[in-house]
Design an enzyme around this catalytic site. Structure first.
Site, PDB file in Angstrom:
ATOM      1  N   CYS A  24       0.468  -1.328  -0.011  1.00  0.00           N
ATOM      2  CA  CYS A  24      -0.098   0.037  -0.189  1.00  0.00           C
ATOM      3  C   CYS A  24       1.256   1.379  -0.197  1.00  0.00           C
ATOM      4  CB  CYS A  24      -0.823  -0.259   1.032  1.00  0.00           C
ATOM      5  SG  CYS A  24      -2.319  -0.948   0.933  1.00  0.00           S
ATOM      6  N   HIS A  25       0.608   2.256  -0.993  1.00  0.00           N
ATOM      7  CA  HIS A  25       0.986   3.037  -0.747  1.00  0.00           C
ATOM      8  C   HIS A  25       0.506   4.573   0.049  1.00  0.00           C
ATOM      9  CE1 HIS A  25       0.881   2.470  -5.094  1.00  0.00           C
ATOM     10  NE2 HIS A  25       2.218   2.366  -5.342  1.00  0.00           N
ATOM     11  N   MET A  70      -8.023   0.097   0.829  1.00  0.00           N
ATOM     12  CA  MET A  70      -7.948  -0.977   1.669  1.00  0.00           C
ATOM     13  C   MET A  70      -7.635  -0.190   3.114  1.00  0.00           C
ATOM     14  SD  MET A  70      -7.127  -3.462   0.812  1.00  0.00           S
ATOM     15  CE  MET A  70      -6.350  -4.250   1.922  1.00  0.00           C
ATOM     16  N   GLU A  71      -7.801   1.353   3.793  1.00  0.00           N
ATOM     17  CA  GLU A  71      -7.756   1.936   4.429  1.00  0.00           C
ATOM     18  C   GLU A  71      -9.119   2.087   5.164  1.00  0.00           C
ATOM     19  OE1 GLU A  71      -6.513   2.710   1.907  1.00  0.00           O
ATOM     20  OE2 GLU A  71      -4.544   3.852   2.405  1.00  0.00           O
ATOM     21  N   ASP A  98     -11.359  -7.717  21.377  1.00  0.00           N
ATOM     22  CA  ASP A  98     -10.651  -7.402  22.482  1.00  0.00           C
ATOM     23  C   ASP A  98     -11.714  -7.514  23.892  1.00  0.00           C
ATOM     24  OD1 ASP A  98      -8.160  -7.790  24.090  1.00  0.00           O
ATOM     25  OD2 ASP A  98      -8.260  -5.286  23.746  1.00  0.00           O
TER      26      ASP A  98
END
Lengths: 157, 157, 157, 157, 157, 157
Positions: free
Chosen positions: E74-75, E111-112, E126
């Site tokens: 990824c950039h 992707m972000e 969690d």
């Protein structure tokens, strides 16, 4: 001669291998002074960026874990506990942040507490600067330290 | 209604897409109060962990670049310039840290300056705490901000 | 007077705001010298930690993106391209790593290429040190740079 | 069969749970070759970006702590000590960087020493590339390793 | 031939220099399935680790900014906006997380959005695993993407 | 009262100092559903970004080590072992990722396994999204956990 000096007086990360791991605790506070109206809005949850206190608390806890990345000569420490309390004092127009850090390690955790308190304070500033740019983070200081050779320290108020 | 509120008042990173990139500048200061003897030793380079000022300066510059990792709602900004000056005032037993940050971006860089000043101050504390544990980081505050819709801000002393 | 000097000669991140963004490119190489048998095993994929070349390539690319976190005075740069080629020369018992980085920015990307080549080389060392601890990373150097005021640079072999 | 191979020869982080924690030490060197004039200017502190040596030293120490983020298969290790010495040899037009890392752990710290030496060398390059772009980082190598099953290693010069 | 292939088919970060910066947007969802009682407790804020939703939201936003550190090819992208909404559906015993990311860049931000949704879901896990270890993060997927050559994409439900 | 609650119900990192360090293990799986043709191409290595499986594996292992930076209340843990297996099932048009993490620590490593599986899945998505944007990461879940007070857990299939 100080144990912190390299052969030529250069900075280096102190050797802590000889110290036995003991239970360590550090507590730091930071105070954020603001305009009375800002403190009132914060106290009643009426701020433009909502969830200010939770964001500050989480930012402080996460920053504590990254202390050795920020403070060049700090050792990596596996913290066993971090907690941050924020107290909004409307009358004094001030928020007091208390950060505590604990570990079983060869070196103290006061920097972890100091970093946690500072980053929580800076996050508070970031979340509120749209309504009060002149807030001041004042009095970031260690108030308690235990464990290690230097014994128990408690700051006189 | 504030532009910072999500559909249900949840915290979110503000949308800055509509703002044009402009030249931004932020300047923050932090003061570290210490015992007179600590300030004197720092001024003449007689401290147990040598290179204190350089370490604080570098730590502050590096921290400025990591502001969006530390402050949850900060945008990533490509800083074009960061500088940190440390002024040791022996008479006042105090070090004043001035951090400036600049960028050509859609959002301000005041948090970058605030983080840089704070981390430089915390590093100073770390490097000197062996001889003066009661130092206090006081008055971390924005002193200047330019660029963006809100115009030029300069803190009255 | 150099533009890199602060008011008192202190280190600071150079101001690049005045430079126009242009297409930048940097290419660096690193060579890892090893025992002939190590090079042979690497060439035929017979190494104890499998996928050595892919791991080195990926580590180098990821490290390029973190250059400003590692090299204190480097600016954050949005790289548009990173590539790493590894050439295993069995006859010479040496691996040559070539890393190229590109961006459209105000400052050069030679450090990104240097970091990528170095970390790929160190990863190679890590993956192979179990069979050849005496490997040497030699000749990490810039071989090409374009974009920016200083014009095209190509290292004479 | 190598303990580093997964069920299908895939790369994985080696299992070190069975190894007892012991005192570990690693020492690596890196050499930076430069033009004689560059070495002379560095030796007398006459460089455009001031505080070159301190910056390189601090960068190397900070990078050592981030080794597991950079080198994919490295384990996280709580370093007890890191030190970096830089020796400017004007006659040879070369700087020798010696980095040592120590820990009490289940696995060695040679990669931490290698990373520290490399990043200090790259930082030197970054700080001086404005006056000498053809510098070469040469001979990054492990010179000493102790602790662990493989016993003491010292590189013959 | 694919533009993603290096000279020998090796992985590399795609070259995006030729693409013009345009307004990009990506939206991803993640669903966390849990026991009905867990969803009920979450809905009424009766969970052992308080502030679960705020913590998940903040973790997701912070993770979006670190996408290029996590996803190797990824950039780095300067996000202009990130928001995360969590919807607790007691009847379905499920939490739906919707993450949106925006930027003005040469490459997409899907992707972000995917990383933000995933990390928010993992944080939920969690914070609640103490009372419901069998929760499942299901259906992390892109639901919308705009900007760039490939045009508008919207997932059919 | 839950041990996770601060004085006012605020989120905090749980205190684990009283727990003895024991051998911990966590195993998580993630499944990535894709079009049959995508699975076929992946199985025969005919994908536009080459080395997809190695990249996913390495990304997952590296992410496991960064779990405490991503998941706000996770403790830093020195992992002794991480492994990731990817199984491409052409018939089912699905890749199953199995991630295992181990440590000798005071707290469990299930989040490390969950993060490793998720990031490997997201990397797979990133490497293949050019040919199949509608892939879904489904069923990220813990399948095994051992060590600690809560005893052995194995998810029934």
């Amino acid at each position: 001669l100080s144990s912190h000096l390299g052969p030529r007086g250069d900075v280096r990360m102190v050797d802590v291998a000889e110290k036995p791991p003991t239970q360590r605790r550090g507590v730091a506070v930071a105070r954020v002074r603001m305009r009375p109206e800002t403190a009132s809005r914060l106290a009643r949850g009426d701020t433009p960026k909502g969830e200010v206190l939770a964001t500050a608390r989480i930012a402080g806890i996460m920053a504590a874990k990254r202390t050795p990345e920020l403070i060049p000569m700090c050792h990596a420490i596996a913290l066993t506990h971090v907690a941050i309390a924020l107290d909004v004092d409307e009358a004094a127009a001030r928020v007091t942040i208390t950060a505590s850090a604990e570990a079983t390690d060869r070196t103290g955790v006061e920097m972890e507490a100091m970093v946690a308190a500072s980053v929580a304070a800076l996050t508070l500033y970031d979340m509120l600067k749209g309504i009060d740019r002149e807030m001041v983070v004042e009095d970031v200081m260690l108030v308690e330290k235990s464990g290690g050779r230097s014994g128990h320290f408690r700051r006189s108020p």
